[in-house]
Design a protein around this motif. Structure first.
Motif, PDB file in Angstrom:
ATOM      1  N   ALA A  93     -34.332  12.905  11.946  1.00 15.03           N
ATOM      2  CA  ALA A  93     -34.934  12.788  13.369  1.00 15.03           C
ATOM      3  C   ALA A  93     -35.428  11.410  13.510  1.00 15.03           C
ATOM      4  O   ALA A  93     -35.552  10.708  14.631  1.00 15.03           O
ATOM      5  CB  ALA A  93     -35.847  13.742  13.546  1.00 15.03           C
ATOM      6  N   TRP A  94     -36.151  10.857  12.604  1.00 20.18           N
ATOM      7  CA  TRP A  94     -36.688   9.588  12.654  1.00 20.18           C
ATOM      8  C   TRP A  94     -35.594   8.270  12.514  1.00 20.18           C
ATOM      9  O   TRP A  94     -35.861   7.424  13.256  1.00 20.18           O
ATOM     10  CB  TRP A  94     -37.483   9.359  11.241  1.00 20.18           C
ATOM     11  N   LEU A  95     -34.519   8.519  12.128  1.00 20.40           N
ATOM     12  CA  LEU A  95     -33.470   7.566  12.083  1.00 20.40           C
ATOM     13  C   LEU A  95     -33.200   7.343  13.437  1.00 20.40           C
ATOM     14  O   LEU A  95     -32.840   7.952  14.303  1.00 20.40           O
ATOM     15  CB  LEU A  95     -32.394   7.764  11.332  1.00 20.40           C
ATOM     16  N   SER A  96     -33.213   6.014  13.924  1.00 14.90           N
ATOM     17  CA  SER A  96     -32.851   5.470  15.284  1.00 14.90           C
ATOM     18  C   SER A  96     -31.244   5.312  15.408  1.00 14.90           C
ATOM     19  O   SER A  96     -30.683   5.423  16.403  1.00 14.90           O
ATOM     20  CB  SER A  96     -33.615   4.520  15.816  1.00 14.90           C
ATOM     21  N   VAL A 104     -24.980  -0.136   2.844  1.00 11.66           N
ATOM     22  CA  VAL A 104     -25.993   0.600   2.329  1.00 11.66           C
ATOM     23  C   VAL A 104     -26.073  -0.032   1.081  1.00 11.66           C
ATOM     24  O   VAL A 104     -24.976   0.018   0.329  1.00 11.66           O
ATOM     25  CB  VAL A 104     -25.918   2.118   2.195  1.00 11.66           C
ATOM     26  N   ALA A 105     -27.114  -0.847   0.699  1.00 12.66           N
ATOM     27  CA  ALA A 105     -27.163  -1.565  -0.699  1.00 12.66           C
ATOM     28  C   ALA A 105     -27.381  -0.414  -1.749  1.00 12.66           C
ATOM     29  O   ALA A 105     -28.553   0.505  -1.573  1.00 12.66           O
ATOM     30  CB  ALA A 105     -28.302  -2.522  -0.761  1.00 12.66           C
ATOM     31  N   ILE A 106     -27.050  -0.476  -2.817  1.00  6.00           N
ATOM     32  CA  ILE A 106     -27.406   0.516  -4.344  1.00  6.00           C
ATOM     33  C   ILE A 106     -27.563  -0.238  -5.360  1.00  6.00           C
ATOM     34  O   ILE A 106     -27.150  -1.177  -5.722  1.00  6.00           O
ATOM     35  CB  ILE A 106     -26.039   1.312  -4.263  1.00  6.00           C
ATOM     36  N   ASP A 107     -28.832   0.144  -5.838  1.00  5.86           N
ATOM     37  CA  ASP A 107     -29.654  -0.326  -7.095  1.00  5.86           C
ATOM     38  C   ASP A 107     -29.746   0.661  -7.932  1.00  5.86           C
ATOM     39  O   ASP A 107     -30.379   1.721  -7.690  1.00  5.86           O
ATOM     40  CB  ASP A 107     -30.792  -1.088  -6.500  1.00  5.86           C
ATOM     41  N   GLY A 108     -29.568   0.391  -9.361  1.00  6.01           N
ATOM     42  CA  GLY A 108     -29.825   1.353 -10.149  1.00  6.01           C
ATOM     43  C   GLY A 108     -30.694   0.615 -11.433  1.00  6.01           C
ATOM     44  O   GLY A 108     -30.444  -0.579 -11.838  1.00  6.01           O
ATOM     45  N   LYS A 109     -31.206   1.450 -11.842  1.00  8.44           N
ATOM     46  CA  LYS A 109     -32.127   0.831 -13.311  1.00  8.44           C
ATOM     47  C   LYS A 109     -32.241   1.932 -14.403  1.00  8.44           C
ATOM     48  O   LYS A 109     -32.204   3.203 -13.980  1.00  8.44           O
ATOM     49  CB  LYS A 109     -33.653   0.560 -12.749  1.00  8.44           C
ATOM     50  N   THR A 110     -32.405   1.694 -15.399  1.00  5.79           N
ATOM     51  CA  THR A 110     -32.866   2.646 -16.537  1.00  5.79           C
ATOM     52  C   THR A 110     -34.336   2.293 -16.907  1.00  5.79           C
ATOM     53  O   THR A 110     -34.542   1.085 -17.219  1.00  5.79           O
ATOM     54  CB  THR A 110     -32.026   2.819 -17.806  1.00  5.79           C
ATOM     55  N   LEU A 111     -35.236   3.318 -16.956  1.00  4.62           N
ATOM     56  CA  LEU A 111     -36.451   3.236 -17.350  1.00  4.62           C
ATOM     57  C   LEU A 111     -36.678   2.635 -18.871  1.00  4.62           C
ATOM     58  O   LEU A 111     -36.081   3.675 -19.640  1.00  4.62           O
ATOM     59  CB  LEU A 111     -37.283   4.227 -17.115  1.00  4.62           C
ATOM     60  N   ARG A 112     -37.253   1.673 -19.304  1.00  2.00           N
ATOM     61  CA  ARG A 112     -37.459   1.246 -20.797  1.00  2.00           C
ATOM     62  C   ARG A 112     -38.176   2.531 -21.526  1.00  2.00           C
ATOM     63  O   ARG A 112     -39.306   2.998 -20.559  1.00  2.00           O
ATOM     64  CB  ARG A 112     -38.352  -0.160 -20.704  1.00  2.00           C
ATOM     65  N   GLY A 113     -38.208   2.538 -22.779  1.00  2.00           N
ATOM     66  CA  GLY A 113     -39.123   3.502 -23.171  1.00  2.00           C
ATOM     67  C   GLY A 113     -38.765   5.085 -22.938  1.00  2.00           C
ATOM     68  O   GLY A 113     -39.790   5.966 -23.257  1.00  2.00           O
ATOM     69  N   SER A 114     -37.816   5.227 -22.046  1.00  2.00           N
ATOM     70  CA  SER A 114     -37.737   6.698 -21.484  1.00  2.00           C
ATOM     71  C   SER A 114     -36.809   7.315 -22.515  1.00  2.00           C
ATOM     72  O   SER A 114     -36.496   8.755 -22.254  1.00  2.00           O
ATOM     73  CB  SER A 114     -37.242   6.644 -20.036  1.00  2.00           C
ATOM     74  N   HIS A 115     -36.227   6.803 -23.320  1.00  2.00           N
ATOM     75  CA  HIS A 115     -35.446   7.457 -24.410  1.00  2.00           C
ATOM     76  C   HIS A 115     -36.279   7.944 -25.505  1.00  2.00           C
ATOM     77  O   HIS A 115     -36.952   7.440 -26.257  1.00  2.00           O
ATOM     78  CB  HIS A 115     -34.346   6.592 -25.129  1.00  2.00           C
ATOM     79  N   ILE A 125     -31.721   5.634  -9.137  1.00  2.00           N
ATOM     80  CA  ILE A 125     -30.768   5.060  -8.343  1.00  2.00           C
ATOM     81  C   ILE A 125     -31.482   5.023  -6.839  1.00  2.00           C
ATOM     82  O   ILE A 125     -31.906   5.941  -6.261  1.00  2.00           O
ATOM     83  CB  ILE A 125     -29.455   5.862  -8.264  1.00  2.00           C
ATOM     84  N   SER A 126     -31.481   3.754  -6.144  1.00  2.00           N
ATOM     85  CA  SER A 126     -31.951   3.635  -5.021  1.00  2.00           C
ATOM     86  C   SER A 126     -30.733   3.055  -4.009  1.00  2.00           C
ATOM     87  O   SER A 126     -29.947   2.512  -4.312  1.00  2.00           O
ATOM     88  CB  SER A 126     -33.000   2.511  -4.771  1.00  2.00           C
ATOM     89  N   ALA A 132     -31.433   0.567   8.965  1.00  2.00           N
ATOM     90  CA  ALA A 132     -32.345   1.490   9.373  1.00  2.00           C
ATOM     91  C   ALA A 132     -33.711   1.232   8.746  1.00  2.00           C
ATOM     92  O   ALA A 132     -34.836   1.987   9.252  1.00  2.00           O
ATOM     93  CB  ALA A 132     -32.123   2.989   9.116  1.00  2.00           C
ATOM     94  N   GLY A 133     -33.761   0.437   7.809  1.00  2.00           N
ATOM     95  CA  GLY A 133     -35.168   0.059   7.048  1.00  2.00           C
ATOM     96  C   GLY A 133     -35.691   1.176   6.280  1.00  2.00           C
ATOM     97  O   GLY A 133     -36.946   1.287   6.117  1.00  2.00           O
ATOM     98  N   ILE A 134     -34.836   1.936   5.894  1.00  2.00           N
ATOM     99  CA  ILE A 134     -35.199   2.987   4.799  1.00  2.00           C
ATOM    100  C   ILE A 134     -34.741   2.914   3.322  1.00  2.00           C
ATOM    101  O   ILE A 134     -33.517   2.564   3.217  1.00  2.00           O
ATOM    102  CB  ILE A 134     -34.850   4.457   5.297  1.00  2.00           C
ATOM    103  N   VAL A 135     -35.336   3.502   2.413  1.00  2.00           N
ATOM    104  CA  VAL A 135     -34.600   3.587   0.990  1.00  2.00           C
ATOM    105  C   VAL A 135     -34.482   4.883   0.797  1.00  2.00           C
ATOM    106  O   VAL A 135     -35.512   5.831   0.761  1.00  2.00           O
ATOM    107  CB  VAL A 135     -35.854   2.827  -0.039  1.00  2.00           C
TER     108      VAL A 135
END
Length: 135
Positions: A93-96, A104-115, A125-126, A132-135
């Motif tokens: 509803a908020w999306l105008s 849509v830009a996609i970015d991924g990361k692996t957290l260090r020390g999470s293994h 993944i973001s 729209a100004g949203i993630v």
């Protein structure tokens, strides 16, 4: 449709006589605090104490700001699937604008020390809908 209209549909699991803080006050406090960078229940409580005058522009907060323990108990008790459904409804509803045909830009990361031995690493993944100004 505004945040409190959508989340007003959330079932409040608390016992009536133990509701010192109305659900809309808890939800508004939490939303504002998280948007401003709060990462813990204590952070949310501290934000509320610091911004009580601001919050009272929208809701009365007659009993002040709920404690970090109250916040924790409230969010543990609510129906997570109902909360998720309402959150998605609010965002839609908020999306105008329709982001279906937007960049849509996609970015991924692996957290260090999470293994840890047989536990797999944590991957995040973001997706950022810039128009729209949203993630």
């Amino acid at each position: 449709m505004d945040f409190l209209d959508v989340f007003g549909q959330l079932d409040d699991p608390r016992i009536e006589r133990k509701k010192l803080h109305p659900m809309p006050e808890i939800l508004l406090l939490t939303l504002c605090a998280v948007i401003c960078g709060a990462e813990s229940w204590n952070d949310i409580e501290e934000f509320g104490k610091a911004k009580l005058d601001f919050l009272r522009q929208y809701l009365p907060y007659q009993n002040g700001i709920p404690s970090d323990d109250t916040l924790r108990r409230f969010f543990r008790a609510i129906d997570a699937s109902q909360f998720q459904r309402l959150f998605v409804q609010w965002i839609r509803a908020w999306l105008s604008s329709d982001v279906t045909h937007k960049v849509v830009a996609i970015d991924g990361k692996t957290l260090r020390g999470s293994h840890d031995s047989d536990v797999l690493r944590i991957h995040l993944i973001s997706a950022f809908a810039s128009e729209a100004g949203i993630v």
